[in-house]
Design a protein around this motif. Structure first.
Motif, short mmCIF file in Angstrom:
data_model
loop_
_atom_site.label_atom_id
_atom_site.label_comp_id
_atom_site.label_asym_id
_atom_site.label_seq_id
_atom_site.Cartn_x
_atom_site.Cartn_y
_atom_site.Cartn_z
N THR A 97 -6.29 -1.35 5.47
CA THR A 97 -7.44 -1.05 4.62
C THR A 97 -7.54 -1.97 3.41
OG1 THR A 97 -6.19 0.64 3.41
CG2 THR A 97 -7.49 1.39 5.30
N SER A 98 -6.61 -2.91 3.28
CA SER A 98 -6.66 -3.83 2.14
C SER A 98 -7.57 -5.02 2.48
CB SER A 98 -5.24 -4.35 1.83
OG SER A 98 -4.91 -5.42 2.66
N PRO A 99 -8.02 -5.74 1.46
CA PRO A 99 -8.86 -6.91 1.71
C PRO A 99 -8.06 -8.14 2.13
CG PRO A 99 -8.59 -6.61 -0.64
CD PRO A 99 -7.92 -5.43 0.02
N ALA A 100 -6.76 -8.00 2.26
CA ALA A 100 -5.92 -9.13 2.68
C ALA A 100 -6.27 -9.54 4.10
CB ALA A 100 -4.44 -8.76 2.59
N VAL A 101 -6.12 -10.84 4.39
CA VAL A 101 -6.41 -11.33 5.74
C VAL A 101 -5.26 -11.07 6.69
CG1 VAL A 101 -8.08 -13.06 4.98
CG2 VAL A 101 -5.68 -13.70 5.19
N ALA A 102 -4.05 -10.85 6.15
CA ALA A 102 -2.90 -10.64 7.03
C ALA A 102 -1.69 -10.19 6.22
CB ALA A 102 -2.55 -11.91 7.79
N PHE A 103 -0.67 -9.79 6.98
CA PHE A 103 0.65 -9.48 6.43
C PHE A 103 1.62 -10.49 7.03
CE2 PHE A 103 4.85 -7.64 7.08
CZ PHE A 103 5.17 -7.25 5.78
N LEU A 104 2.51 -11.02 6.20
CA LEU A 104 3.51 -11.98 6.66
C LEU A 104 4.87 -11.56 6.12
CD1 LEU A 104 4.08 -14.70 8.10
CD2 LEU A 104 3.58 -15.82 5.92
N PRO A 105 5.82 -11.24 7.01
CA PRO A 105 7.16 -10.91 6.52
C PRO A 105 7.76 -12.12 5.79
CG PRO A 105 6.92 -10.36 8.86
CD PRO A 105 5.72 -11.16 8.47
N LYS A 106 8.42 -11.88 4.68
CA LYS A 106 9.00 -12.99 3.90
C LYS A 106 9.91 -13.90 4.74
CE LYS A 106 8.71 -11.16 -0.78
NZ LYS A 106 9.50 -10.74 -1.96
N PRO A 107 10.73 -13.35 5.65
CA PRO A 107 11.58 -14.25 6.44
C PRO A 107 10.80 -15.21 7.35
CG PRO A 107 12.42 -12.01 6.54
CD PRO A 107 11.06 -11.95 5.88
N ARG A 108 9.53 -14.91 7.62
CA ARG A 108 8.71 -15.78 8.49
C ARG A 108 7.80 -16.71 7.70
NH1 ARG A 108 5.12 -13.02 11.75
NH2 ARG A 108 4.57 -15.08 12.47
N LEU A 109 7.93 -16.70 6.38
CA LEU A 109 7.08 -17.52 5.53
C LEU A 109 7.28 -19.00 5.85
CD1 LEU A 109 5.10 -17.60 3.13
CD2 LEU A 109 7.08 -17.77 1.63
N SER A 110 6.17 -19.68 6.16
CA SER A 110 6.20 -21.13 6.42
C SER A 110 4.78 -21.65 6.34
CB SER A 110 6.77 -21.43 7.81
OG SER A 110 5.87 -20.99 8.81
N GLN A 112 3.35 -23.38 8.63
CA GLN A 112 2.76 -23.13 9.94
C GLN A 112 2.22 -21.70 10.04
OE1 GLN A 112 5.25 -23.96 13.32
NE2 GLN A 112 3.84 -22.98 14.75
N ALA A 113 3.00 -20.72 9.57
CA ALA A 113 2.55 -19.32 9.63
C ALA A 113 1.29 -19.12 8.78
CB ALA A 113 3.66 -18.38 9.18
N ILE A 114 1.28 -19.71 7.58
CA ILE A 114 0.11 -19.60 6.71
C ILE A 114 -1.10 -20.26 7.36
CG2 ILE A 114 -0.89 -20.31 4.49
CD1 ILE A 114 2.01 -20.05 3.33
N ASP A 115 -0.92 -21.47 7.91
CA ASP A 115 -2.02 -22.17 8.58
C ASP A 115 -2.58 -21.36 9.74
OD1 ASP A 115 -1.87 -24.37 6.88
OD2 ASP A 115 -0.71 -25.60 8.28
N GLU A 116 -1.70 -20.75 10.54
CA GLU A 116 -2.15 -19.94 11.67
C GLU A 116 -2.98 -18.75 11.20
OE1 GLU A 116 1.31 -18.97 14.00
OE2 GLU A 116 1.60 -21.06 14.60
#
Length: 123
Positions: A97-110, A112-116
């Motif tokens: 329900t948040s306006p965020a476009v996605a959730f990203l676990p900190k261990p997966r931060l990169s 590439q993940a942001i670009d995807e």
């Protein structure tokens, strides 16, 4: 031009590590913030391409920050990606329900993940 990112997180250690890691991957970390007020000011001042928002900002809520960035973003707020060390399922309803476009676990931060995520948000 490199992706311009702002990190909102209450952990100085995480902000420093994430900045070093993302900048090594070619992301320009244009600023960091520890509180909602600081993040709102920095986003207005720096105009990042994306904002990484920790769900738990110490005594404040990353969900509140995401909502305020969206509501006060002046027409076209930057995409917001929620980040956390917590499991996504712990916050699934709030994330949905948040306006965020996605959730990203900190261990997966990169980069590439942001670009995807950003490519998916534009689609």
């Amino acid at each position: 031009m490199p992706l311009r990112c702002l990190i909102a997180d209450d952990s100085d250690h995480f902000k420093k590590a994430a900045r070093l890691f993302l900048e090594a991957e070619g992301v320009a970390v244009v600023g960091v913030a520890s509180t909602i007020a600081e993040a709102l000011g920095r986003v207005g001042e720096l105009r990042p391409d994306v904002v990484l928002v920790d769900i738990d900002l110490g005594g404040e809520s990353g969900f509140d920050l995401a909502r305020r960035l969206y509501d006060e973003g002046g027409g076209e707020p930057p995409p917001i990606i929620l980040i956390s060390t917590h499991d996504e399922q712990d916050f699934a309803e709030l994330i949905a329900t948040s306006p965020a476009v996605a959730f990203l676990p900190k261990p997966r931060l990169s980069k590439q993940a942001i670009d995807e995520i950003l490519r998916g948000a534009d689609a």
